[in-house]
Design a protein around this motif. Structure first.
Motif, PDB file in Angstrom:
ATOM      1  N   GLU A 189      -4.631  20.451  -7.613  1.00  0.00           N
ATOM      2  CA  GLU A 189      -3.592  19.831  -8.440  1.00  0.00           C
ATOM      3  C   GLU A 189      -2.265  19.777  -7.691  1.00  0.00           C
ATOM      4  O   GLU A 189      -1.509  18.810  -7.827  1.00  0.00           O
ATOM      5  N   SER A 249       0.602  26.018 -20.921  1.00  0.00           N
ATOM      6  CA  SER A 249       0.842  25.942 -19.476  1.00  0.00           C
ATOM      7  C   SER A 249      -0.157  26.809 -18.719  1.00  0.00           C
ATOM      8  O   SER A 249      -0.567  27.867 -19.197  1.00  0.00           O
ATOM      9  N   ARG A 295      -1.191  27.715 -14.328  1.00  0.00           N
ATOM     10  CA  ARG A 295      -0.817  27.545 -12.924  1.00  0.00           C
ATOM     11  C   ARG A 295      -1.621  26.400 -12.316  1.00  0.00           C
ATOM     12  O   ARG A 295      -2.828  26.316 -12.515  1.00  0.00           O
ATOM     13  N   ALA A 296      -0.947  25.538 -11.593  1.00  0.00           N
ATOM     14  CA  ALA A 296      -1.619  24.425 -10.925  1.00  0.00           C
ATOM     15  C   ALA A 296      -2.544  24.967  -9.836  1.00  0.00           C
ATOM     16  O   ALA A 296      -2.194  25.909  -9.122  1.00  0.00           O
ATOM     17  N   SER A 297      -3.718  24.377  -9.712  1.00  0.00           N
ATOM     18  CA  SER A 297      -4.663  24.758  -8.661  1.00  0.00           C
ATOM     19  C   SER A 297      -4.224  24.119  -7.342  1.00  0.00           C
ATOM     20  O   SER A 297      -3.396  23.193  -7.347  1.00  0.00           O
ATOM     21  N   SER A 343       1.776  26.894  -6.500  1.00  0.00           N
ATOM     22  CA  SER A 343       1.364  27.153  -7.865  1.00  0.00           C
ATOM     23  C   SER A 343       2.234  28.244  -8.477  1.00  0.00           C
ATOM     24  O   SER A 343       2.634  29.183  -7.788  1.00  0.00           O
ATOM     25  N   LEU A 392       0.864  21.770 -16.258  1.00  0.00           N
ATOM     26  CA  LEU A 392       0.704  22.440 -14.967  1.00  0.00           C
ATOM     27  C   LEU A 392       2.012  23.089 -14.547  1.00  0.00           C
ATOM     28  O   LEU A 392       3.060  22.437 -14.512  1.00  0.00           O
TER      29      LEU A 392
END
Length: 119
Positions: A73, A66, A68-70, A24, A3
């Motif tokens: 997350e 990798s 992008r974090a939501s 993110s 992430l």
């Protein structure tokens, strides 16, 4: 899966206000922070044209490809940081630091159609 997220510090020069948040990806300009509620809330309370400084520390959590974090997350990562103050240093890889500034004017809010402000 790894992430990608950033720990961000936003400082408003005129009011000496500062916030810290996770977002993110890696923010590199104003548009990358827009839509994160803590950031939007801070910008709404600026009453005069001022310079805003941003410092972002980009991190990867996990291994592999990798992404992008939501927002969900990001919430989970914030909870992990709250529960374990050493989480970032022990469990995440620091990728890079990004610094930028922009000038914010409260008139910019009023130049947008009303419906856009609420999104």
């Amino acid at each position: 899966m790894a992430l990608l997220f950033s720990a961000v510090t936003v400082t408003v020069t005129a009011g000496e206000d500062e916030i810290e948040l996770l977002v993110s990806g890696i923010p590199r300009e104003y548009d990358d922070l827009e839509g994160w509620s803590e950031f939007d809330d801070l910008m709404c309370f600026i009453s005069e044209e001022t310079e805003v400084s941003v410092r972002a520390e980009a991190y990867l959590y996990g291994e592999g490809e990798s992404m992008r974090a939501s927002p969900e997350e990001i919430n989970d990562l914030m909870q992990r940081m709250k529960d374990d103050t050493g989480f970032l240093n022990r469990c995440c890889s620091n990728l890079e630091s990004v610094n930028f500034t922009f000038v914010w004017s409260p008139e910019e809010i009023f130049d947008m159609p009303f419906g856009q402000m609420l999104m």
